[in-house]
Motif scaffolding. Structure first.
Motif, PDB file in Angstrom:
ATOM      1  N   GLN A 199      14.554 -15.402 -29.626  1.00 54.10           N
ATOM      2  CA  GLN A 199      15.860 -15.566 -31.043  1.00 54.10           C
ATOM      3  C   GLN A 199      14.756 -16.270 -31.933  1.00 54.10           C
ATOM      4  O   GLN A 199      14.027 -17.019 -31.640  1.00 54.10           O
ATOM      5  CB  GLN A 199      16.756 -15.816 -31.464  1.00 54.10           C
ATOM      6  CG  GLN A 199      17.522 -14.886 -29.715  1.00 54.10           C
ATOM      7  CD  GLN A 199      18.894 -15.366 -29.614  1.00 54.10           C
ATOM      8  OE1 GLN A 199      19.119 -15.707 -30.778  1.00 54.10           O
ATOM      9  NE2 GLN A 199      19.398 -15.197 -28.046  1.00 54.10           N
ATOM     10  N   PRO A 200      14.821 -15.591 -33.259  1.00 55.58           N
ATOM     11  CA  PRO A 200      14.574 -16.439 -34.442  1.00 55.58           C
ATOM     12  C   PRO A 200      14.446 -17.694 -34.639  1.00 55.58           C
ATOM     13  O   PRO A 200      13.454 -18.909 -35.242  1.00 55.58           O
ATOM     14  CB  PRO A 200      15.063 -16.056 -35.525  1.00 55.58           C
ATOM     15  CG  PRO A 200      15.977 -14.317 -35.655  1.00 55.58           C
ATOM     16  CD  PRO A 200      15.606 -14.692 -33.933  1.00 55.58           C
ATOM     17  N   GLN A 201      14.911 -18.578 -34.215  1.00 55.90           N
ATOM     18  CA  GLN A 201      15.440 -19.970 -33.719  1.00 55.90           C
ATOM     19  C   GLN A 201      13.861 -20.400 -33.518  1.00 55.90           C
ATOM     20  O   GLN A 201      13.543 -22.343 -33.266  1.00 55.90           O
ATOM     21  CB  GLN A 201      16.019 -20.607 -32.711  1.00 55.90           C
ATOM     22  CG  GLN A 201      17.683 -20.460 -33.059  1.00 55.90           C
ATOM     23  CD  GLN A 201      18.409 -18.758 -32.500  1.00 55.90           C
ATOM     24  OE1 GLN A 201      17.517 -17.589 -32.705  1.00 55.90           O
ATOM     25  NE2 GLN A 201      19.152 -19.352 -31.936  1.00 55.90           N
ATOM     26  N   LEU A 202      12.946 -19.692 -32.423  1.00 59.53           N
ATOM     27  CA  LEU A 202      12.583 -20.510 -31.888  1.00 59.53           C
ATOM     28  C   LEU A 202      10.845 -20.486 -33.362  1.00 59.53           C
ATOM     29  O   LEU A 202      10.730 -21.330 -32.723  1.00 59.53           O
ATOM     30  CB  LEU A 202      10.415 -18.407 -31.981  1.00 59.53           C
ATOM     31  CG  LEU A 202      11.435 -18.504 -29.775  1.00 59.53           C
ATOM     32  CD1 LEU A 202      10.641 -17.319 -29.256  1.00 59.53           C
ATOM     33  CD2 LEU A 202      10.450 -20.215 -29.042  1.00 59.53           C
ATOM     34  N   LEU A 203      10.643 -20.098 -34.330  1.00 58.92           N
ATOM     35  CA  LEU A 203      10.493 -20.092 -35.555  1.00 58.92           C
ATOM     36  C   LEU A 203      10.175 -21.525 -35.755  1.00 58.92           C
ATOM     37  O   LEU A 203       9.824 -22.468 -36.248  1.00 58.92           O
ATOM     38  CB  LEU A 203      10.218 -19.455 -37.020  1.00 58.92           C
ATOM     39  CG  LEU A 203      10.043 -17.759 -36.561  1.00 58.92           C
ATOM     40  CD1 LEU A 203      10.346 -17.116 -37.786  1.00 58.92           C
ATOM     41  CD2 LEU A 203       8.462 -17.547 -35.337  1.00 58.92           C
ATOM     42  N   ASN A 204      11.769 -21.749 -36.388  1.00 61.12           N
ATOM     43  CA  ASN A 204      12.729 -23.426 -36.760  1.00 61.12           C
ATOM     44  C   ASN A 204      11.849 -24.096 -35.208  1.00 61.12           C
ATOM     45  O   ASN A 204      11.430 -25.587 -35.912  1.00 61.12           O
ATOM     46  CB  ASN A 204      13.767 -23.531 -36.403  1.00 61.12           C
ATOM     47  CG  ASN A 204      14.927 -22.465 -37.253  1.00 61.12           C
ATOM     48  OD1 ASN A 204      14.222 -22.015 -37.947  1.00 61.12           O
ATOM     49  ND2 ASN A 204      15.896 -21.612 -37.340  1.00 61.12           N
ATOM     50  N   GLN A 205      11.777 -23.715 -34.338  1.00 63.07           N
ATOM     51  CA  GLN A 205      11.280 -24.722 -33.063  1.00 63.07           C
ATOM     52  C   GLN A 205       9.495 -24.988 -33.390  1.00 63.07           C
ATOM     53  O   GLN A 205       9.193 -25.727 -33.589  1.00 63.07           O
ATOM     54  CB  GLN A 205      11.162 -24.538 -31.921  1.00 63.07           C
ATOM     55  CG  GLN A 205      12.989 -24.518 -31.287  1.00 63.07           C
ATOM     56  CD  GLN A 205      13.004 -24.072 -29.525  1.00 63.07           C
ATOM     57  OE1 GLN A 205      12.089 -23.399 -29.501  1.00 63.07           O
ATOM     58  NE2 GLN A 205      14.035 -24.306 -29.078  1.00 63.07           N
ATOM     59  N   LYS A 206       9.014 -24.063 -33.879  1.00 63.77           N
ATOM     60  CA  LYS A 206       7.241 -24.345 -34.557  1.00 63.77           C
ATOM     61  C   LYS A 206       7.581 -25.354 -35.816  1.00 63.77           C
ATOM     62  O   LYS A 206       6.739 -26.166 -35.042  1.00 63.77           O
ATOM     63  CB  LYS A 206       7.172 -22.990 -34.614  1.00 63.77           C
ATOM     64  CG  LYS A 206       5.691 -22.641 -34.990  1.00 63.77           C
ATOM     65  CD  LYS A 206       4.806 -21.476 -35.258  1.00 63.77           C
ATOM     66  CE  LYS A 206       3.320 -20.773 -35.786  1.00 63.77           C
ATOM     67  NZ  LYS A 206       2.448 -20.161 -35.579  1.00 63.77           N
ATOM     68  N   THR A 207       8.604 -25.132 -35.805  1.00 67.33           N
ATOM     69  CA  THR A 207       8.379 -25.568 -37.569  1.00 67.33           C
ATOM     70  C   THR A 207       8.633 -27.225 -37.394  1.00 67.33           C
ATOM     71  O   THR A 207       8.470 -27.904 -37.778  1.00 67.33           O
ATOM     72  CB  THR A 207       9.600 -25.654 -38.865  1.00 67.33           C
ATOM     73  OG1 THR A 207       8.913 -23.907 -38.951  1.00 67.33           O
ATOM     74  CG2 THR A 207       9.152 -26.254 -40.304  1.00 67.33           C
ATOM     75  N   ALA A 208       9.471 -27.230 -35.540  1.00 67.06           N
ATOM     76  CA  ALA A 208       9.833 -28.672 -35.776  1.00 67.06           C
ATOM     77  C   ALA A 208       8.941 -29.695 -35.004  1.00 67.06           C
ATOM     78  O   ALA A 208       8.273 -30.400 -35.149  1.00 67.06           O
ATOM     79  CB  ALA A 208      11.278 -28.522 -35.321  1.00 67.06           C
ATOM     80  N   PHE A 209       7.786 -28.850 -34.311  1.00 66.97           N
ATOM     81  CA  PHE A 209       6.828 -29.194 -33.813  1.00 66.97           C
ATOM     82  C   PHE A 209       5.626 -29.544 -34.554  1.00 66.97           C
ATOM     83  O   PHE A 209       5.630 -30.626 -34.129  1.00 66.97           O
ATOM     84  CB  PHE A 209       6.506 -28.278 -32.742  1.00 66.97           C
ATOM     85  CG  PHE A 209       7.018 -28.009 -31.283  1.00 66.97           C
ATOM     86  CD1 PHE A 209       7.783 -28.967 -31.205  1.00 66.97           C
ATOM     87  CD2 PHE A 209       7.606 -26.853 -30.438  1.00 66.97           C
ATOM     88  CE1 PHE A 209       9.159 -28.944 -29.391  1.00 66.97           C
ATOM     89  CE2 PHE A 209       8.179 -26.633 -29.494  1.00 66.97           C
ATOM     90  CZ  PHE A 209       8.590 -27.144 -28.755  1.00 66.97           C
ATOM     91  N   GLY A 226      -1.706 -18.314 -26.308  1.00 62.47           N
ATOM     92  CA  GLY A 226       0.038 -18.037 -26.874  1.00 62.47           C
ATOM     93  C   GLY A 226       0.773 -17.249 -28.099  1.00 62.47           C
ATOM     94  O   GLY A 226      -0.143 -17.713 -29.094  1.00 62.47           O
ATOM     95  N   ALA A 227       1.235 -17.064 -28.357  1.00 59.62           N
ATOM     96  CA  ALA A 227       2.211 -16.080 -29.352  1.00 59.62           C
ATOM     97  C   ALA A 227       3.904 -15.917 -28.981  1.00 59.62           C
ATOM     98  O   ALA A 227       4.378 -16.502 -28.438  1.00 59.62           O
ATOM     99  CB  ALA A 227       1.770 -14.676 -29.377  1.00 59.62           C
ATOM    100  N   VAL A 228       4.616 -16.330 -30.702  1.00 62.05           N
ATOM    101  CA  VAL A 228       5.496 -16.478 -30.720  1.00 62.05           C
ATOM    102  C   VAL A 228       5.847 -15.136 -30.301  1.00 62.05           C
ATOM    103  O   VAL A 228       5.516 -14.035 -31.279  1.00 62.05           O
ATOM    104  CB  VAL A 228       6.681 -16.994 -31.730  1.00 62.05           C
ATOM    105  CG1 VAL A 228       8.038 -16.591 -31.467  1.00 62.05           C
ATOM    106  CG2 VAL A 228       6.492 -18.699 -30.893  1.00 62.05           C
ATOM    107  N   ILE A 229       7.568 -14.048 -29.633  1.00 62.55           N
ATOM    108  CA  ILE A 229       7.524 -12.669 -30.528  1.00 62.55           C
ATOM    109  C   ILE A 229       9.085 -12.644 -30.448  1.00 62.55           C
ATOM    110  O   ILE A 229       9.964 -13.454 -29.185  1.00 62.55           O
ATOM    111  CB  ILE A 229       7.349 -11.338 -29.028  1.00 62.55           C
ATOM    112  CG1 ILE A 229       5.746 -11.846 -29.276  1.00 62.55           C
ATOM    113  CG2 ILE A 229       7.609 -10.681 -28.872  1.00 62.55           C
ATOM    114  CD1 ILE A 229       5.443 -10.740 -27.624  1.00 62.55           C
ATOM    115  N   PHE A 230       9.991 -12.677 -31.869  1.00 66.55           N
ATOM    116  CA  PHE A 230      10.836 -12.608 -31.688  1.00 66.55           C
ATOM    117  C   PHE A 230      11.224 -11.687 -32.242  1.00 66.55           C
ATOM    118  O   PHE A 230      10.984 -10.616 -33.252  1.00 66.55           O
ATOM    119  CB  PHE A 230      10.771 -13.915 -32.417  1.00 66.55           C
ATOM    120  CG  PHE A 230      10.271 -14.135 -34.261  1.00 66.55           C
ATOM    121  CD1 PHE A 230      11.321 -13.514 -35.486  1.00 66.55           C
ATOM    122  CD2 PHE A 230       8.307 -13.848 -34.311  1.00 66.55           C
ATOM    123  CE1 PHE A 230      11.056 -13.143 -36.370  1.00 66.55           C
ATOM    124  CE2 PHE A 230       8.938 -13.659 -35.337  1.00 66.55           C
ATOM    125  CZ  PHE A 230       9.173 -13.193 -36.545  1.00 66.55           C
TER     126      PHE A 230
END
Length: 325
Positions: A172-182, A45-49
């Motif tokens: 959107q870039p919030q995905l990176l914030n979610q990753k940090t929170a996880f 898997g990957a995040v595209i933001f």
């Protein structure tokens, strides 16, 4: 106008007029290469933001088509993610079943829908000749922890069947914030399956990027198997005299730069694909009646097209979330 300059179809039937086309961009090409590498490596898997209107959905359609071109028959699923008050397991599996084209997506219990999903994906993958498939989840920043857990169950169940699921979270870039929170909440199982790699989808940041995109209008053809490129369709007389949109790259860049500077916002200019494409469409359609052998776009024409694309208005809305110089 000679018969050689008579368009083969009406203007309102053209993909540019209908906004139903894709031209390559440097960002799309870079994304495509990264996704192909993920596939070769079987990265799960990957995040595209990217920021809104930078062309994520547009780019994903292009990448999906490219993957299916390189791996004929491969299964590429895509689904949207709706805003909701709380996660619904029934709604979650309905959405995934709809993405697979299952006719029974709306009926049955959650247990039955989950089983149908696994069976449907297994059937599609078996028929494809590969042991893997790709699923694109658009607006993935809306997904919540419980939905990732349901997705993890699907991932693990398919893996036990020997099927590799490659999940690309697009948002959107919030995905990176979610990753940090996880990471902080020890949800490493989610990160390892769905977020292990990160890819930023950039806007157009220099005249060369615009030239690459404009070249796409000079190369793309419609109707298929005819000599009618997009540029020729709108300006047949100018085209026969050597007019090409790629030669307008610097002029269009300067028009966006003038608009950017007029907004007086201290951010580095980066043109979202949405507004670039809209400006080109406006310029092509608005001025086509001026077609002649010596036609060229004037700076005023490009300024008007950029203004009507609402680039400046969008820039003002986005600038708080964009990096400063």
């Amino acid at each position: 106008m000679s018969s050689a300059h008579v368009r083969p179809i009406s203007v309102d039937q053209h993909p540019v007029t209908r906004h139903q086309y894709i031209v390559p961009t440097p960002s799309i090409d870079a994304l495509m290469q990264k996704v192909k590498r993920l596939v070769r490596m079987h990265t799960p898997g990957a995040v595209i933001f990217a920021y809104p209107r930078f062309g994520k959905t547009y780019g994903i359609r292009y990448v999906k088509n490219a993957l299916q071109g390189e791996y004929p028959g491969v299964v590429c699923l895509s689904c949207g993610t709706e805003a909701k008050k709380k996660p619904s397991e029934d709604g979650f599996f309905t959405t995934l079943l709809e993405a697979t084209g299952h006719l029974g997506a709306l009926t049955g219990s959650i247990t039955r829908k989950r089983r149908r999903l696994i069976e449907r994906i297994s059937e599609l993958v078996d028929a494809s000749g590969y042991n893997w498939f790709v699923i694109f989840a658009d607006e993935a920043q809306r997904l919540e922890v419980m939905e990732y857990e349901w997705l993890r169950d699907v991932h693990d169940c398919l893996e036990r069947k020997g099927i590799r699921m490659i999940t690309l979270l697009v948002g959107q870039p919030q995905l990176l914030n979610q990753k940090t929170a996880f990471r902080q909440s020890n949800h490493t199982q989610i990160i390892l399956r769905f977020m292990i790699a990160e890819m930023r989808f950039d806007g157009l940041a220099d005249p060369d990027s615009l030239a690459t995109c404009l070249q796409g209008y000079d190369d793309a053809i419609h109707p298929p198997s005819t000599p009618w490129t997009y540029t020729r369709f709108f300006y047949p007389q100018a085209y026969d005299n050597g007019f090409r949109l790629v030669d307008e790259a610097l002029a269009l860049w300067d028009a966006f730069l003038r608009a950017h500077n007029s907004a007086r916002i201290n951010v580095q200019m980066e043109i979202p694909m949405q507004y670039f494409a809209h400006a080109v469409e406006i310029a092509l359609e608005t001025n086509m009646q001026l077609d002649r052998a010596g036609f060229k776009f004037t700076p005023e024409m490009w300024d008007e097209a950029v203004a009507e694309s609402l680039f400046v208005e969008a820039l003002r809305e986005l600038h708080l979330g964009m990096p400063s110089n």
